[in-house]
Design an enzyme around this catalytic site. Sequence first.
Site, PDB file in Angstrom:
ATOM      1  N   ASP A 425       0.984  -0.728   0.111  1.00 51.88           N
ATOM      2  CA  ASP A 425      -0.100  -0.140   0.127  1.00 51.88           C
ATOM      3  C   ASP A 425       1.013   1.210   0.222  1.00 51.88           C
ATOM      4  O   ASP A 425       1.378   0.991   0.698  1.00 51.88           O
ATOM      5  CB  ASP A 425      -1.036   0.050   0.956  1.00 51.88           C
ATOM      6  CG  ASP A 425      -1.794   1.114   1.297  1.00 51.88           C
ATOM      7  OD1 ASP A 425      -1.619   2.023   1.021  1.00 51.88           O
ATOM      8  OD2 ASP A 425      -2.883   0.511   1.856  1.00 51.88           O
ATOM      9  N   HIS A 426       0.742   2.312  -1.166  1.00 53.51           N
ATOM     10  CA  HIS A 426       1.710   3.633  -1.487  1.00 53.51           C
ATOM     11  C   HIS A 426       1.028   4.192  -0.227  1.00 53.51           C
ATOM     12  O   HIS A 426       2.180   5.121  -0.438  1.00 53.51           O
ATOM     13  CB  HIS A 426       1.553   3.739  -2.380  1.00 53.51           C
ATOM     14  CG  HIS A 426       3.095   4.291  -3.650  1.00 53.51           C
ATOM     15  ND1 HIS A 426       3.483   4.855  -2.183  1.00 53.51           N
ATOM     16  CD2 HIS A 426       3.379   3.859  -4.067  1.00 53.51           C
ATOM     17  CE1 HIS A 426       4.751   5.102  -3.419  1.00 53.51           C
ATOM     18  NE2 HIS A 426       4.578   5.451  -4.283  1.00 53.51           N
ATOM     19  N   ARG A 427       0.609   4.423   0.395  1.00 50.19           N
ATOM     20  CA  ARG A 427       0.168   5.521   1.332  1.00 50.19           C
ATOM     21  C   ARG A 427       0.571   4.881   2.615  1.00 50.19           C
ATOM     22  O   ARG A 427       1.211   5.821   3.267  1.00 50.19           O
ATOM     23  CB  ARG A 427      -1.505   4.989   1.783  1.00 50.19           C
ATOM     24  CG  ARG A 427      -2.314   4.997   0.954  1.00 50.19           C
ATOM     25  CD  ARG A 427      -3.725   5.407   1.224  1.00 50.19           C
ATOM     26  NE  ARG A 427      -4.939   3.733   1.429  1.00 50.19           N
ATOM     27  CZ  ARG A 427      -5.267   3.309   2.004  1.00 50.19           C
ATOM     28  NH1 ARG A 427      -6.110   4.111   1.943  1.00 50.19           N
ATOM     29  NH2 ARG A 427      -5.787   1.730   2.567  1.00 50.19           N
TER      30      ARG A 427
END
Length: 455
Positions: A425-427
Amino acid sequence: MTTVERTQVFLLPDLGEGLSEAEIVEWRVAVGDVVTVDQSVVEVETAKAVVDVPCPYAGRVVTLHGAAGEVRPVGQPLITIAPLDGGDEPAGHATYREEERAGSGNVLIGYGTGHGGATRRRRRPRLVLAPEPTDVGPADAARADVGVSAAVSAAPADPRSPAALVISPIVRRLAREHGVDLGTVRGTGPGGVIRRADVEAALTAPAARLAAVPDPHVALAPAGDGDVIVPLTGVRKAIADKLSRSRREIPEVTIWVDVDATGLLETRAAINAATPDAPVSILALLARICLSGLRRFPQLNARVDTEGQRIVQSAGVHLGIAAQTDRGLLVPVLRDAQRLTTAELAAELAATTAAARAGNLPPARLTGGTFTLNNYGVFGVDGSTPIINHPEAALLGVGRIVDKPWVVDGQLAVRKVTQLSLTFDHRVCDGGVAGGFLRHVADCVERPAMLIAAV
């Protein structure tokens, strides 16, 4: 107060993680049976597992709400119990009401009130699928007839049901999934019981037409002859919903790397030669490596709380293991896996995956993971871009280990090579953290001795 007024209605409880419904697989009791506190009365299938549901009341069964194959919403009546003639309120009623008002999780998920008797739970006889009629001797046929009679007596009478005699929930499920009307199937089992082979034969019959229940809100093209209609229900629906939510909410990125796993295979062989009574699997070693990587890069052992606008990094690693089962893809969870030794990891992995494939895991064991390990190499594939198991933040996939040409010390050699894929998850992090984790895992696979430096 009359007996009717003193009846107790047991509602289908929340079986874990907010499941909204469950399908009745098999009743363990029939109308008129006497039950004790915490006796298992019905087997139900949720979107996560098949579980036995115990009843918190004692008395005589008055009503079974729903037949096998029917889906019941949580909070709706499941079974009605009346006190025995001339008796006071059955033992456990007052205790149940007090715990229910207090929100006792034990009562809701069927672990018991703690005040019932020590009576052993009674199970109704279940039919075992018999061999073909030509293979059945007189003694075997007699035993089979007894099993059929007992199982039929356990089934609730339903005047709306077809005359078809079906005992096995597997047979019912197979017929339901393929739209087969059991009323049109001729049973070849003892006493005319419809067996799995009978349903499969009906599927291949020229006159067989598979039907699906149409959605009144959606206009669908009619199914053509020979089309197979598979209703999106149960586990399949739960998987579809979760994967769709993951793709909808998580901005995921996949990175991968090829690694030389020769050293890992040699390490496993050395461990198993030294401890033949406690063999260690490749999956257990990969799990140990992942735990080492998550200790170094805790950003990936996390989830995004969108409502609170925050990232929650978990204190413990609740390791999910993707397992393909007859009911679909399940992800059983090993709680606090970082506390286990490698040998304990191997034993837990073996026991957990076996229980998942047998359908014996409770719903609580299939939720709450913080990181997932997916060995899709068992399907004979090299790589994948796996979908994150929402609400986790990362998943490591492992491809098959095969002989490939590899450069070792400037020389071409044949080595055991696999591909590692990390979807994250790039968050929760940027590529530097994800790449650092994957590189650490790859280095440990190629040189397992590096694990010693990381513990």
